[in-house]
Design a protein around this motif. Structure first.
Motif, short mmCIF file in Angstrom:
data_model
loop_
_atom_site.label_atom_id
_atom_site.label_comp_id
_atom_site.label_asym_id
_atom_site.label_seq_id
_atom_site.Cartn_x
_atom_site.Cartn_y
_atom_site.Cartn_z
N GLU A 124 -3.44 2.13 6.06
CA GLU A 124 -4.64 1.61 5.40
C GLU A 124 -5.71 1.35 6.46
OE1 GLU A 124 -3.77 1.39 1.31
OE2 GLU A 124 -5.43 0.29 2.14
N HIS A 161 -7.73 3.77 -3.82
CA HIS A 161 -6.65 2.88 -3.42
C HIS A 161 -5.43 3.16 -4.30
CE1 HIS A 161 -5.61 -0.70 -1.05
NE2 HIS A 161 -4.75 -0.91 -2.00
N PRO A 190 0.83 -1.20 0.00
CA PRO A 190 0.00 0.00 0.00
C PRO A 190 0.87 1.25 0.00
CG PRO A 190 -0.73 -1.54 1.68
CD PRO A 190 0.59 -2.05 1.13
N THR A 192 -10.43 -3.02 5.46
CA THR A 192 -10.73 -2.76 4.06
C THR A 192 -10.35 -3.96 3.22
OG1 THR A 192 -8.60 -1.71 3.68
CG2 THR A 192 -10.43 -0.25 4.23
#
Length: 191
Positions: free
Chosen positions: A12, A180, A7, A16
């Motif tokens: 994050e 994202h 990520p 999710t």
């Protein structure tokens, strides 16, 4: 070739659903990886359309600049992108298509692709048309240098534009902030 993704943001949101790249995204990266290069980032002069034949209708090429009024200029946008948005993006600034509150920072993380640890990016975001029609896009972006001019370029593909939807694009849309973002290891690790 090793595909490692992490990520872009360490914080994050817990719970999710992790994003996964499509086979098309991975195939696009493989085509990019096959470009002859001196170092990790290929020269624009070595780009050959035939390497990217399966992706050309969904491909785009942008050049990066420091000035906000031309931070992310479109050089090329494939047929599917043009039809889905109802506008030819060539020469247009991506920043003009994002909400006002995101313009100051929009497009800046693309510069990380050319940093000390060059990398690619995979981004998921939403495009919202004037009539309220929404589409989730997945963008795979990889760095390219124009050694002759020194310009930093990003070659990408957009997945998610449907060609058979009951929607008429009129060139009035906005790219919502990203949902994202992940960096793609192209051989130097991840920033």
């Amino acid at each position: 070739m090793t595909i490692r993704i992490r990520p872009a943001h360490e914080s994050e949101t817990p719970g999710t659903i992790p994003a996964f790249r499509s086979e098309v995204s991975i195939a696009f990266e493989r085509a990019w990886s096959a470009i002859p290069k001196d170092g990790l980032i290929p020269d624009k002069a070595d780009l050959r359309p035939e390497r990217f034949a399966p992706f050309l209708r969904n491909a785009y090429l942008v050049e990066l600049h420091d000035e906000p009024e031309r931070r992310v200029l479109f050089r090329i946008a494939g047929e599917v992108i043009r039809n889905a948005l109802g506008v030819d993006l060539r020469g247009r600034n991506y920043i003009d298509f994002v909400p006002e509150e995101h313009r100051a920072t929009s497009g800046t993380s693309m510069k990380l692709m050319f940093g000390a640890q060059p990398c690619g990016r995979w981004v998921r975001k939403e495009v919202v048309h004037r009539d309220g029609f929404r589409q989730i896009l997945e963008l795979t972006q990889l760095p390219v240098i124009d050694r002759a001019s020194g310009l930093q370029l990003v070659l990408g593909i957009a997945e998610g534009f449907g060609e058979d939807v009951a929607h008429t694009a009129d060139g009035r849309f906005r790219f919502e902030c990203l949902d994202h973002e992940q960096f793609i290891d192209i051989g130097a690790g991840l920033p």
